[in-house]
Scaffold this motif. Structure first.
Motif, PDB file in Angstrom:
ATOM      1  N   TRP A  34       0.969  -1.207   0.091  1.00 22.59           N
ATOM      2  CA  TRP A  34      -0.237   0.271   0.485  1.00 22.59           C
ATOM      3  C   TRP A  34       1.055   1.116   0.283  1.00 22.59           C
ATOM      4  O   TRP A  34       1.650   1.558   1.112  1.00 22.59           O
ATOM      5  CB  TRP A  34      -0.931   0.075   1.107  1.00 22.59           C
ATOM      6  N   VAL A  37      -1.048   8.190  -1.272  1.00 22.70           N
ATOM      7  CA  VAL A  37      -1.146   8.600  -2.333  1.00 22.70           C
ATOM      8  C   VAL A  37      -1.984  10.489  -2.262  1.00 22.70           C
ATOM      9  O   VAL A  37      -2.636  10.317  -1.512  1.00 22.70           O
ATOM     10  CB  VAL A  37      -2.726   8.171  -3.825  1.00 22.70           C
ATOM     11  N   ILE A  64      -5.699   7.914   0.990  1.00 23.43           N
ATOM     12  CA  ILE A  64      -5.662   6.938   0.153  1.00 23.43           C
ATOM     13  C   ILE A  64      -4.591   6.861   0.011  1.00 23.43           C
ATOM     14  O   ILE A  64      -3.744   7.156   0.661  1.00 23.43           O
ATOM     15  CB  ILE A  64      -5.778   8.144  -1.284  1.00 23.43           C
ATOM     16  N   HIS A  65      -4.576   4.885  -0.041  1.00 23.81           N
ATOM     17  CA  HIS A  65      -3.164   4.375  -0.023  1.00 23.81           C
ATOM     18  C   HIS A  65      -3.128   3.840  -1.926  1.00 23.81           C
ATOM     19  O   HIS A  65      -4.994   3.662  -1.915  1.00 23.81           O
ATOM     20  CB  HIS A  65      -2.992   3.633   0.435  1.00 23.81           C
ATOM     21  N   ARG A  66      -2.874   3.426  -2.543  1.00 20.44           N
ATOM     22  CA  ARG A  66      -2.582   2.445  -3.769  1.00 20.44           C
ATOM     23  C   ARG A  66      -2.297   1.084  -4.027  1.00 20.44           C
ATOM     24  O   ARG A  66      -1.079   1.148  -3.284  1.00 20.44           O
ATOM     25  CB  ARG A  66      -2.068   3.674  -4.466  1.00 20.44           C
ATOM     26  N   LYS A  67      -2.384   0.285  -4.460  1.00 22.72           N
ATOM     27  CA  LYS A  67      -1.700  -1.879  -4.211  1.00 22.72           C
ATOM     28  C   LYS A  67      -2.109  -2.070  -5.877  1.00 22.72           C
ATOM     29  O   LYS A  67      -2.795  -1.449  -6.411  1.00 22.72           O
ATOM     30  CB  LYS A  67      -2.770  -2.395  -2.842  1.00 22.72           C
ATOM     31  N   THR A  68      -0.835  -1.726  -6.786  1.00 26.25           N
ATOM     32  CA  THR A  68      -0.706  -2.661  -7.817  1.00 26.25           C
ATOM     33  C   THR A  68      -1.003  -4.337  -7.738  1.00 26.25           C
ATOM     34  O   THR A  68       0.099  -4.201  -6.931  1.00 26.25           O
ATOM     35  CB  THR A  68       0.836  -1.874  -8.249  1.00 26.25           C
ATOM     36  N   ALA A  74      -5.259  -1.287 -10.319  1.00 22.76           N
ATOM     37  CA  ALA A  74      -4.842  -0.616  -8.948  1.00 22.76           C
ATOM     38  C   ALA A  74      -5.784  -1.043  -8.098  1.00 22.76           C
ATOM     39  O   ALA A  74      -7.127  -0.374  -8.412  1.00 22.76           O
ATOM     40  CB  ALA A  74      -4.144  -0.129  -9.235  1.00 22.76           C
ATOM     41  N   TYR A  76      -7.966   1.386  -5.140  1.00 26.78           N
ATOM     42  CA  TYR A  76      -7.313   1.990  -4.237  1.00 26.78           C
ATOM     43  C   TYR A  76      -8.197   2.193  -2.581  1.00 26.78           C
ATOM     44  O   TYR A  76      -9.634   1.479  -3.365  1.00 26.78           O
ATOM     45  CB  TYR A  76      -8.454   3.237  -4.855  1.00 26.78           C
ATOM     46  N   GLN A 220     -11.788  -0.101  -7.068  1.00 32.68           N
ATOM     47  CA  GLN A 220     -11.217  -0.778  -8.562  1.00 32.68           C
ATOM     48  C   GLN A 220     -11.921  -0.850  -9.704  1.00 32.68           C
ATOM     49  O   GLN A 220     -13.082  -1.898  -9.510  1.00 32.68           O
ATOM     50  CB  GLN A 220     -10.630  -2.477  -8.198  1.00 32.68           C
ATOM     51  N   SER A 232      -3.006   9.921 -11.394  1.00 33.42           N
ATOM     52  CA  SER A 232      -3.453   9.862  -9.439  1.00 33.42           C
ATOM     53  C   SER A 232      -3.856  10.992  -9.211  1.00 33.42           C
ATOM     54  O   SER A 232      -5.181  10.993  -8.144  1.00 33.42           O
ATOM     55  CB  SER A 232      -2.448   8.652  -8.899  1.00 33.42           C
ATOM     56  N   SER A 236      -7.503  10.320  -6.727  1.00 26.89           N
ATOM     57  CA  SER A 236      -7.435  10.868  -5.524  1.00 26.89           C
ATOM     58  C   SER A 236      -8.426  11.741  -5.417  1.00 26.89           C
ATOM     59  O   SER A 236      -8.995  12.501  -4.249  1.00 26.89           O
ATOM     60  CB  SER A 236      -6.099  11.316  -5.389  1.00 26.89           C
TER      61      SER A 236
END
Length: 1515
Positions: A34, A37, A64-68, A74, A76, A220, A232, A236
């Motif tokens: 994570w 963002v 906000i966090h982003r996970k690829t 991704a 969020y 997602q 992003s 966001s």
């Protein structure tokens, strides 16, 4: 085909997979995957708040966090922590908002609309959402399945897209032009976290954490398009606004959203809809025979035993959760095939939990909801079905009302709450994130460095650049997009140029051509406009875009060749034109781009002459001249479902001998030809979208009726097929096959065709055959786009480099609506409209859409508007954009205003952002420059310091202003049925209530006749069904008065009371100078406006408002009645009156704005009822002298602000106190006050002359003999006031009458007029005359058997007000003090009265009352014989008293009863029991003269003039 069980199982499987993914995300909150963002913040707003920042959360508070995820979009994670104060938001409020799809457009800025499609069980729903994403190409939609869980402190809502299946119903299939996107996961977790302490080994470092509410969202979403969010930062900001918007929506709707809580065996839910405007829930369900074997499909995390128990407990029962803090009206109706089934008994009970205590003040607790349970009895047999419809609507009253009957609420002890069910495992996963400090999991710097690839950078993520051998270089892509951007800015700015900058060139065949008025003579730009009726937006677009259709509407067109499909919206074309002697043949290479929106399509093109960018540009042939096209753009705008506006902008140079002078004629032929083709031939097939592929050839043969498109796969445009679109999953129901198909790239071709006009059926050939094809047919008036929409899907891997081709041709035979694909018949889904909606759409008025650039993203506009609303800096609902930031913050502003750039997996994506951001900045600056300033919201409250009549006079000024400016500019058409009805928001009248205006000509009646009906309250009960009654409080001269009026309200609202002050005035005709004398055709103004209730505090409200009605406010209620000129060209009967009514009223209370507007429109439409009523009765009697009303001149050129008012009386002897007419018994009353003016002593000078503004003011007594219950004020109250004392003039202006301005005071005026002279102006001896008391005009047609006149008179008591006659039972006093004499004359026929229409109409009578005062005016006489001075005879006591105190004369006219008096009465007129002869018309002309008989006495009206405070236009 299966029975649907596998389809339902596939849906539950998809939901279970989404729940499993949600649980995995919950259990890994601290994973290093994570990355933080950053959320762009408004620095100006943050700095403005500083230390005084409120506790309301802002965008900066959202984390906000982003996970690829490999091979997926991704994920969020959005988290917002809100401190919880003393008042907590109940979880039921969150549940009601999350489970109501219609509310999503309030809190999600990317959503256009949402609706509930199907309810699988009480906690599982299928919804459809339309997004605003997808501009300027096709919009996106999604069909999702969601399930909600909750316990006492947590709510979890999980949504995911439905997988495609061959068994799916038609309403779940794609509906072009919308593109079906894939919501892989959208989940919400709302947690109430109790107070705790920070975790630390050192006890001194532990800090207490207050109770808080945590909102967690996992997002997602695969939009399956090149046109996607490109940064992003934009993502966001949109996600942060969505979470914050949900919180704001819950705060707003916390106690206003009822929900369906549960149902059981024997109940099927057919439709659920929530009306946002009316705040009502509509539920339609059916009672069916019970199915004991009905299977339950609980999702993961749901107690299966609990679900089965609830399903059985609620057999044939539905339960609703209704907020207890509001009042609700519930309507329940049943319907069945037989009366026996429809009349089956049902029961309804309302419960509330007794465990939740009430507040300390005894009121109900808002956190407790009412449980409404409706239970039905068993059906008669297994073949019966009972249809039930329930509407739960918010009302102004408290409690529940079921079908109009108050419903009692029972208190029950809640043993095992049925609404709390969540498996322990799901609850443990949800609570695992409660103690997580998301602010310290990762920093913004870390996230920024991870995203950008360099430490400390916050550059947004860019798509990975993928290069192929056939792609252009990055610089070339940037150059192409920059040219497209510049040309579209130029095109859109020309569209927004005002009409004043375009000069008319020619007009022919319904096409108007104008030229831009430019100071540069070399800049020649033409614009052609044409409006087509019966043609839709997409038909015109197909006629313009189809290359073969151009041969029909462009006779010089020879051929069109597609050179290159640049991207999804841009194509390179080569057009050829035939030679026309003496001109040579011409060609042009154009780069054409198409931008689309729901109501507008822009097609613009310009010359492409750079071989370095387009190496396939052909060399001009011999004897062919290449035309230079700087701009050629079409704007197609839908004015209504049946009307379309087509605009063509042209700036080109044909080169050679041809000059630009021939362009206007070519534009006329072009637009007229396009419209003729679309009307006659319909819209030919056109490719509206091609995803994952590139077109290589596109042809349309109009003569053969054949459309052909060849295309191939394109790696740079390749998209993967999700489970929502994969046709392979249809044939392989196994989950493994579906999962393996998720990564398969596909090619989608979307075609649109007019199957109503262009062809009755279609024969389509597709090579190679597609994997799937869907057909959707819409009604031609549908807002989604009428016609037939086809979606073809190919597997890109199987297709490889093979050529793909689709041929669409007209089908053989006469059968309509048939679609054949490769010889096989294809199912066509029909989306039809109900008859009432078709009728409504066909009659919809034309509305021109706002011309805004289509490349502007709508999502960020919604975000900025809501940010202004939340911060209080903007007005709710305003669409205008604020000014751009300063140059210092331009970079950050640009990055936040552009959320939706296309996501190209190529160098194109990187430079697209740079080009489009510059376009957004330039376009928004242009929009901000031409946007009007916001309207003022300052409102003027009612105050007792302002006299009531002042409000009526201000309203009179506005009504006169509207009369002198009859233009309807700025007025919006509401309806034209019956009479044209318009409305306009006038901030000076009311900042929120629009003014409604209607106008109609009533033939056969004069303005005076209609005014008598309009101003009479008893007559109003006959023609106004919303009018209840009225009580006159006090009157001023000339029928000006104050009253308490009661108006009826529609169910379920109470009636409304209004304190109104009314004024009757005459004005000059439009265009006539104010200094000219008034005549018989002057307009009559009857205006009323509300005043402060405190001004009538001296009256007993129990008398006039016994029901204690809620009080509304009438801003303006005006009538303008003008007798038309009989010598105009209009073919109206003589006489005819133009009636205009202007209304703006606020009924206050809980009446919704829509109901308020409907009530105002109904008041305006009452003009039709007045016309019907006056045609059913005879003309009413009216008092001609003293005249009714005042004369108030007004000039439209003055543009004055009214600082005060002055009244100059021209008749100081007679004052009209009151008139009334009772339609039931045809009795007319009139009260006149007589005063003899005295000659004031002469003064040598007057330093402060005051105008004569005396106006008698009479208090009211409401039919009560007991003085203790009298409504009148105390006797010590002064009986008269000056009009100038009630004005609101500013202190710097003196109140001066017109006589003062001319150099003479009003006292001297009276002295000169009343001074006795023995000679007239002509030098003749002046003879004393009797005093003319009053004149009353009576239409004998109203009293066919004659009429009886009763005269009463008494000396006025200066210490007591004059009692008014209110009600039908008013009795005249018996006093007869004055020796009145009378005569009755016959009035000559007049063309300005309805009696003059027919020669046999009974004549009108003029009743004249005289007072013998001539003999009392004899002065002393010197006897010439004796030399003695003889004194005049003594004056009678009545004359002395009248000179000192004044006298009151009352006149009553009623039908003559049967008896001896009728037989002895010549002409049927009896006065005080004595038969009176009616003089014939000839005798009347001899005795009085024609001028005296026809004088309307307007010249004797008091003149009301304005005092100017400052000169500016307030209206």
């Amino acid at each position: 085909m299966s029975d649907g069980a596998s389809l339902r199982q596939a849906w539950y499987t998809a939901l279970n997979d989404a729940q499993s993914g949600f649980r995995r995300l919950l259990t890994s909150p601290s994973s290093p995957e994570w990355k933080r963002v950053p959320v762009p913040s408004d620095n100006a707003l943050s700095n403005a708040k500083g230390k005084g920042r409120s506790s309301v959360p802002e965008l900066a508070d959202v984390v906000i966090h982003r996970k690829t995820v490999k091979s997926e979009d991704a994920v969020y994670r959005v988290v917002l922590d809100i401190p919880v104060g003393d008042e907590q938001i109940p979880l039921e409020a969150w549940k009601s908002v999350l489970t109501t799809p219609e509310l999503r457009k309030e809190w999600d800025p990317a959503v256009e609309s949402a609706s509930l499609l199907e309810m699988l069980d009480p906690t599982t729903r299928v919804s459809k959402t339309n997004f605003t994403l997808g501009w300027p190409a096709n919009p996106r939609d999604a069909v999702t399945i969601s399930r909600i869980f909750n316990d006492t402190s947590t709510i979890i809502n999980i949504s995911t897209s439905l997988p495609r299946s061959p068994d799916e119903p038609a309403y779940l299939r794609p509906s072009p032009p919308y593109v079906r996107s894939n919501v892989k996961l959208l989940s919400w977790c709302i947690q109430q976290i109790p107070p705790s302490e920070t975790q630390s080994d050192d006890a001194s470092l532990r800090k207490p954490l207050p109770a808080r509410l945590r909102i967690t969202c996992f997002w997602q979403h695969d939009l399956r398009s090149l046109w996607n969010f490109g940064s992003s930062s934009s993502f966001s900001q949109q996600l942060a606004s969505m979470v914050l918007g949900l919180y704001k929506s819950v705060l707003k709707r916390r106690s206003r959203v009822p929900v369906l809580k549960g149902y059981g065996n024997g109940v099927t839910i057919e439709r659920i809809r929530f009306d946002i405007d009316r705040e009502s829930l509509h539920v339609e369900y059916a009672i069916i025979p019970e199915d004991d074997d009905h299977s339950i499909h609980p999702s993961e995390g749901v107690d299966e035993l609990h679900a089965i128990r609830e399903h059985r407990r609620l057999t044939r029962t539905v339960e609703f959760s209704v907020p207890i803090s509001e009042g609700w009206d519930i309507q329940l109706t049943t319907k069945a095939s037989t009366n026996e089934v429809a009349q089956l008994p049902w029961s309804a009970r309302a419960f509330r939990s007794a465990s939740v205590p009430s507040s300390s003040d005894g009121t109900t607790n808002e956190q407790d909801d009412i449980l409404l349970r409706v239970n039905h009895t068993r059906l008669l047999d297994d073949h019966s079905i009972l249809k039930v419809r329930i509407v739960i609507e918010r009302s102004a009253s408290s409690g529940l009302r079921l079908n109009g009957i108050s419903q009692s609420i029972e208190s029950v002890e809640e043993r095992n709450p049925s609404s709390y069910f969540m498996s322990p495992q799901m609850l443990q996963d949800a609570t695992s994130t409660a103690d997580l400090s998301l602010h310290t999991a990762s920093s913004a710097a870390t996230g920024g460095s991870t995203m950008s690839g360099s430490s400390g950078s916050r550059t947004p993520l860019r798509p990975q650049l993928v290069r192929t051998l056939t792609e252009r270089s990055a610089a070339q892509d940037k150059s192409i997009l920059s040219r497209v951007r510049r040309n579209y800015i130029y095109f859109s700015s020309l569209l927004q140029e005002p009409e004043a900058k375009w000069k008319r060139t020619t007009e022919a065949r319904g096409v108007s051509v104008t030229q831009l008025d430019s100071i540069d003579p070399t800049l020649v730009v033409y614009k052609a406009d044409a409006t087509f009726v019966g043609v839709g937006l997409w038909d015109l677009y197909a006629a313009i875009s189809s290359p073969g259709a151009r041969i029909y509407w462009d006779k010089q067109h020879e051929d069109a060749l597609l050179l290159e499909d640049v991207n999804e919206l841009t194509e390179l074309w080569h057009f050829k034109s035939r030679p026309a002697w003496p001109a040579n043949a011409r060609d042009a290479v154009l780069l054409k781009t198409v931008y689309k929106s729901p109501t507008t399509v822009h097609v613009f093109a310009f010359s492409a002459d750079e071989p370095s960018l387009f190496p396939n540009i052909p060399i001009p042939e011999l004897n062919t001249i290449r035309t230079q096209v700087d701009l050629q753009g079409f704007a197609i705008e839908a004015l209504s479902p049946t009307t379309t506006l087509l605009t063509l902008l042209e700036q080109s140079d044909p080169k050679g001998w041809s000059n630009k002078a021939s362009i206007p004629q070519q534009m006329v032929a072009t637009l007229a030809g396009i419209g003729e083709f679309a009307i006659k031939c319909g819209g030919p097939p056109v490719a509206t979208r091609l995803a994952g592929g590139k077109a290589t050839d596109l042809r349309y043969d109009h003569e053969r009726g054949l459309f052909r498109i060849e295309y191939e796969t394109s790696n740079s445009r390749r998209t993967t097929a999700s489970t929502a679109e994969t046709s392979a999953a249809m044939s392989r129901p196994e989950s493994g096959a579906a999962a393996s198909a998720e990564s398969n790239p596909i090619v989608e071709l979307e075609l649109r065709c007019d199957i109503d006009t262009w062809a009755s059926s279609l024969d389509i050939v597709i090579d190679p055959p597609p994997q799937s094809i869907s057909c959707l047919r819409r009604h031609r008036l549908s807002g989604g786009g009428g016609g037939l929409w086809l979606t073809l899907t190919h597997d890109a891997v199987l297709a490889g480099e093979e050529r793909l081709m689709a041929i669409v041709r007209k089908g053989p035979g006469r059968e309509r609506g048939i679609v054949m694909v490769n010889g096989a018949k294809v199912t066509v889904d029909v989306e039809d409209l109900p008859d009432h909606e078709i009728k409504s759409l066909s009659r919809q008025k034309r509305t021109k859409p706002a011309r805004i650039p289509l490349d502007q993203p709508p999502v960020m506009g919604v975000i900025r508007r809501r940010k202004r609303e939340w911060s209080g800096d903007g007005e709710s609902g305003s669409e205008s954009e604020g000014p751009l930031p300063s140059s210092g913050s331009t970079k950050s502003a640009v990055s936040t205003i552009w959320p939706g750039a296309p996501k190209f997996p190529s160098p194109l994506g990187r430079y697209f952002m740079l080009a489009m951001e510059s376009a957004a900045t330039t376009t928004q600056q242009a929009v901000a420059a031409i946007s009007p300033p916001p309207l003022s919201t300052e409102t003027h409250s009612l105050t007792s310091a302002t006299p009531p009549i002042k409000y009526a006079l201000d309203a009179l000024s506005y009504v006169q202003c509207v009369y002198t400016r009859p233009s309807l500019d700025g007025w919006t058409v509401v309806t034209e049925k019956g009479l044209p009805l318009h409305r306009k928001l006038v901030p000076e009248v009311s900042p929120s209530i629009p003014v409604h205006r209607g106008e109609k000509v009533i033939e056969g009646f004069s303005a005076e006749e209609i005014a008598a009906v309009v101003s009479n309250y008893d007559c109003r009960k006959r023609w106004d069904n919303r009018f209840a009654n009225a009580f006159v409080l006090e009157t001023f001269a000339g029928e000006c008065h104050t009253a308490f009026v009661s108006l009826k309200a529609s169910f379920p609202f109470r009636d409304r009371g209004l304190y109104v002050a009314s004024v009757v005035a005459r004005g000059q005709r439009d265009g006539k100078r104010a200094s000219e004398p008034p005549d018989g055709r002057t307009p009559i103004f009857i205006v009323a406006s509300s005043f402060s209730p405190d001004s009538s505090a001296r009256f007993m409200s129990a008398k006039y408002n016994p029901a204690n009605l809620p009080i509304g406010r009438m801003f303006v209620d005006g009538w303008v009645l003008e007798t038309l000129d009989p010598y105009t060209t209009e073919n109206y009967a003589i006489p005819s009156t133009r009636c205009t009514r202007i209304v703006a009223a606020d009924y206050a209370g809980s009446i919704p704005a829509a109901v308020n507007a409907t009530a105002n429109a109904t008041l305006v439409k009452s003009v039709l009822a007045v016309e019907t009523y006056v045609k059913s009765i005879s003309s009413l009697p009216f008092t001609r002298l003293p005249a009714v009303g005042v004369f108030a001149p007004y000039s439209a050129e003055e543009k004055q602000d009214v600082g005060g008012w002055t009244l100059r009386r021209r008749d100081e002897t007679r004052t009209l106190v009151q008139t009334s007419y009772t339609p039931d018994d045809q009795v007319y009353h009139s009260t006149v006050l007589l005063t003899i003016p005295t000659v004031p002593p002469q003064r040598p000078s007057s330093p402060e002359p005051k105008p004569d503004a005396k106006m008698s003011k009479v208090a009211s007594e409401l039919s009560s003999s007991d003085s203790a219950e009298s409504l009148s004020p105390p006797a010590s109250r002064p009986h008269s006031e000056s009009v100038s004392s009630i004005t609101a003039a500013t202190p710097r202006h003196r109140r001066v009458s017109s006589s003062v301005a001319s150099g003479r005071t009003a006292s001297r005026e009276r002295a000169l007029r009343s001074s006795s002279s023995a000679f007239t102006i002509r030098g003749e001896v002046r003879h004393a005359t009797d005093l003319l008391v009053a004149e009353v005009v009576v239409d004998s047609h109203l009293y066919p058997d004659g009429y009886d006149v009763e005269l009463r008179s008494h000396i006025r008591n200066p210490d007591r007000p004059i009692a008014l006659l209110n009600g039908e039972g008013s009795v005249l006093p018996e006093e007869k003090v004055l020796p009145l004499t009378y005569t009755v004359h016959t009035l000559p026929s007049s063309p300005l009265h309805s009696s003059g229409l027919t020669p046999d109409h009974p004549p009108r009578h003029l009743l004249r009352l005289m007072l013998p005062t001539a003999q009392q005016q004899i002065s002393t006489l010197l006897d010439p014989l004796t030399g003695e001075t003889r004194a005049p005879p003594p004056k009678p006591q009545w004359y002395v008293d009248m000179n000192e105190k004044g006298a009151v004369v009352r006149i009553q006219i009623r039908p003559l009863g049967t008896g001896a008096s009728v037989k002895k009465a010549p002409g049927g007129v009896v006065i005080d029991g004595i038969a009176v002869k009616v003089e014939s018309e000839k005798e009347s002309l001899t005795s009085l003269g024609r001028e005296e008989l026809q004088d309307d006495r307007v010249s004797r009206m008091a003149v009301l003039t304005r005092l100017v405070a400052r000169r500016f236009d307030i209206w």
